[in-house]
Enzyme design. Sequence first.
Site, PDB file in Angstrom:
ATOM      1  N   GLY A  88      24.116  63.477  51.940  1.00  0.00           N
ATOM      2  CA  GLY A  88      25.395  64.185  52.055  1.00  0.00           C
ATOM      3  C   GLY A  88      25.988  64.446  50.682  1.00  0.00           C
ATOM      4  N   LYS A 111      31.021  70.743  41.900  1.00  0.00           N
ATOM      5  CA  LYS A 111      30.108  69.598  41.759  1.00  0.00           C
ATOM      6  C   LYS A 111      30.688  68.639  40.732  1.00  0.00           C
ATOM      7  CE  LYS A 111      25.220  68.689  40.724  1.00  0.00           C
ATOM      8  NZ  LYS A 111      23.911  69.325  40.533  1.00  0.00           N
ATOM      9  N   ASP A 250      16.069  67.268  50.353  1.00  0.00           N
ATOM     10  CA  ASP A 250      17.485  67.637  50.275  1.00  0.00           C
ATOM     11  C   ASP A 250      17.719  68.649  49.152  1.00  0.00           C
ATOM     12  OD1 ASP A 250      16.773  65.103  48.893  1.00  0.00           O
ATOM     13  OD2 ASP A 250      18.712  65.409  47.928  1.00  0.00           O
ATOM     14  N   ASP A 260      19.810  72.357  42.564  1.00  0.00           N
ATOM     15  CA  ASP A 260      19.898  71.013  42.035  1.00  0.00           C
ATOM     16  C   ASP A 260      19.132  70.822  40.732  1.00  0.00           C
ATOM     17  OD1 ASP A 260      21.235  68.679  42.258  1.00  0.00           O
ATOM     18  OD2 ASP A 260      20.800  68.493  44.394  1.00  0.00           O
TER      19      ASP A 260
HETATM   20  P1  AMP Z   1      20.781  64.445  43.694  1.00  0.00           P
HETATM   21  O1  AMP Z   1      19.909  63.502  42.936  1.00  0.00           O
HETATM   22  O2  AMP Z   1      21.778  65.168  42.840  1.00  0.00           O
HETATM   23  O3  AMP Z   1      20.041  65.349  44.602  1.00  0.00           O
HETATM   24  O4  AMP Z   1      21.705  63.517  44.603  1.00  0.00           O
HETATM   25  C1  AMP Z   1      21.220  62.679  45.610  1.00  0.00           C
HETATM   26  C2  AMP Z   1      22.369  62.128  46.416  1.00  0.00           C
HETATM   27  O5  AMP Z   1      23.180  61.262  45.611  1.00  0.00           O
HETATM   28  C3  AMP Z   1      23.309  63.162  46.981  1.00  0.00           C
HETATM   29  O6  AMP Z   1      23.728  62.736  48.242  1.00  0.00           O
HETATM   30  C4  AMP Z   1      24.440  63.145  45.990  1.00  0.00           C
HETATM   31  O7  AMP Z   1      25.637  63.641  46.536  1.00  0.00           O
HETATM   32  C5  AMP Z   1      24.533  61.665  45.643  1.00  0.00           C
HETATM   33  N1  AMP Z   1      25.169  61.429  44.347  1.00  0.00           N
HETATM   34  C6  AMP Z   1      24.679  61.754  43.133  1.00  0.00           C
HETATM   35  N2  AMP Z   1      25.522  61.386  42.164  1.00  0.00           N
HETATM   36  C7  AMP Z   1      26.590  60.797  42.741  1.00  0.00           C
HETATM   37  C8  AMP Z   1      27.805  60.217  42.276  1.00  0.00           C
HETATM   38  N3  AMP Z   1      28.098  60.152  40.983  1.00  0.00           N
HETATM   39  N4  AMP Z   1      28.655  59.741  43.197  1.00  0.00           N
HETATM   40  C9  AMP Z   1      28.374  59.805  44.506  1.00  0.00           C
HETATM   41  N5  AMP Z   1      27.256  60.324  45.002  1.00  0.00           N
HETATM   42  C10 AMP Z   1      26.362  60.841  44.151  1.00  0.00           C
HETATM   43 MG    MG Z   2      20.482  66.946  45.609  1.00  0.00          MG
END
Ligand code: AMP
Ligand code: MG
Length: 483
Positions: A88, A111, A250, A260
Site C-alpha cells: 500500500g 510521494k 507492486d 518507481d
Molecule cells: P518501494 O520500495 O518504494 O516500492 O516501497 C515498498 C513499500 O514500502 C511501499 O508500500 C511503500 O509505500 C513503503 N515505503 C517505502 N518507504 C516508506 C517510508 N519512508 N514510510 C512508509 N512506507 C514506506
Molecule cells: Mg513501489
Amino acid sequence: MVDPGWNFDNSYARLPKKLFSTIEPNPVEEPELVVFNESLARTLGLDPEALQSEEGVSVVAGNETPKGSEPIAQAYAGHQFGSFTMLGDGRAMMIGEQITPDGERYDIQLKGSGRTPYSRGGDGRAALGPMLREHIISEAMYALGIPTTRSLAVVTTGESIIRETELPGAILTRVAASHLRVGTFEFIANWGEKEEPQALADYAIERHYPEIKKDENRYLSLLQEVIKRQAALIAKWQQVGFIHGVMNTDNVTISGETIDYGPCAFMDTYDPETVFSSIDVRGRYMYANQPPIGAWNLARFAETLIPLIHDDQEKAIEIAEKEITKFGDLYRDYWLSGMRAKLGIFNEEAEDENLIGDLHKLMKEHKADFTNTFRALTFDKLEEAELFKSEEQWHKRWQERLERQEESKEESQQLMRDNNPAVIPRNHRVEEALEAAVERGDYSMMEKLLNTLSNPYAHTPEQEEYCTLPPDTDRPYVTYCGT
Ligand code: AMP
Ligand code: MG
C-alpha cells in the site's frame, strides 16, 4: 486562492472501499519549490505561474487540498523478491486525477507526503536526493521515448528525516496514467470479495484499454494487452541499458509505464549480469533477467484473473498459461525490431538475430560501453570504439547487411540517429548533479543535465561532454532504495 487549473475527478475513490483509505494531509513546516516541470504543467492544463506561487506550492507540498481533491492512499500487495506481502501507499497520497484540456486523465500523487494507514514502521517521508533522482531519471526516460510516470515538481519540506544520517525531506509530485499495479490486482484477488476483483478489472479496462470492452472475453483481452505492453516496455529498457533494479509486482503497472525509480540506473559497460541495487544480493533483477522476470510478474497478474477468465478453473488456468508462454516471442519481436533500428536495418532477415547477438557477445568480451558502441556505429567513428579495431569481421558483416537493403546509407544513418541516444543519465553525472543540489543547494548542474537529457537524439556538439565515461570505472556503482 489562485487556481492553477486543477480539474480533478476521483474515479479510483469510487471503487470498492477496500482498495484505498481516505487520508488527511500531513502539513510540512516550510515547503520550498526546488524543481518545476513547466512543460508538463502546461500539458496538464495547469498555469505554471499560479502553480509556482506560494499557494500553488502548498498544494504540491500536501499542505493544502485544492477544490475537488479527495486525498487517498491506495492499497496494494506485491511479490517482493519473490515473496508475497501486503503493501500500500506508505508514503504517498493521491490528490486526484487531473483531467487535462485534451480530456486525458492523469493521477497526481505526492510521494513523501507522510504516514498513511499502510506505512507500517516507516515515517512516510522521502529524502531530497532520491526524489531529485526520480525526477532526473523519469524525465530522461520520457525523453528517450520510454513509457514512464513523470515528475511535475519537487519541494523540500524544511524538515529533516532520519535515515542513517539526518537528511533534508522532500516531496515529489508524480504524474501517472494510473497507479494500478499488478500488486493492486493481487491485493483484491486475495482480500476482495465476490464482485470486487471484477470491478477493478473493469475499471482498468475502461481506463487503459477501452477498445477491448466489448470483446467476448474482455478479461483475457486485458491479460493479453498488459502482456503486450510490458513486453514492449522491457524491450525498450534493454535497448538503452536501463536496469530497473526492483521489479517487484507492486512496481509493475497495468498501463505499461515504468514506475518507481528507486535503485534503478543505466549501464555503462555492457555486462548482462549488471546489478546496481545494494539489496539485490542474488542478482534477481540483473539486466539479463529483466525479460524473464517480466514474464514471472505477468504470471502473477494472470493468476489474479483466473476466476474472471473462465468459470471452469482448470480451463482458465490453461488459457492463462498459454498467454504467458507467448511473452517470450512477443518480447523477442519487440527487441529484434528495436535492435534492427539501432543498427540502421529496415527489413527483416533471418540472420539478423545472430548478427545482433554476436555484437552483444563482442561488447561483453571487450567491456564496451553500451551507449557509445551504438553511437560509434551511427557516426562511423570506429576509432572511438576499441571493439571495432580488433573485430573488423563483425563490422564487415554489418556493412554487407546494410547493402542488401533498398534504403540508402543516409536513411540508415537517420534511423540510427533516431534510435541511439547520444546521452543517457550516466551515473557519475547524476551523482555530481545530486551532490551539488543536496549538499550545496546548487541546482545549476542538475538543470544543465536535465536540459541535455531532454533531447537525447539531438546529437549536438554540446552533448559531447555528457558522453564521456566516468573516470574510475573499476569501482562498481551501487544504488540504494532511498526510502
Ligand atoms: P518501494 O520500495 O518504494 O516500492 O516501497 C515498498 C513499500 O514500502 C511501499 O508500500 C511503500 O509505500 C513503503 N515505503 C517505502 N518507504 C516508506 C517510508 N519512508 N514510510 C512508509 N512506507 C514506506
Ligand atoms: Mg513501489
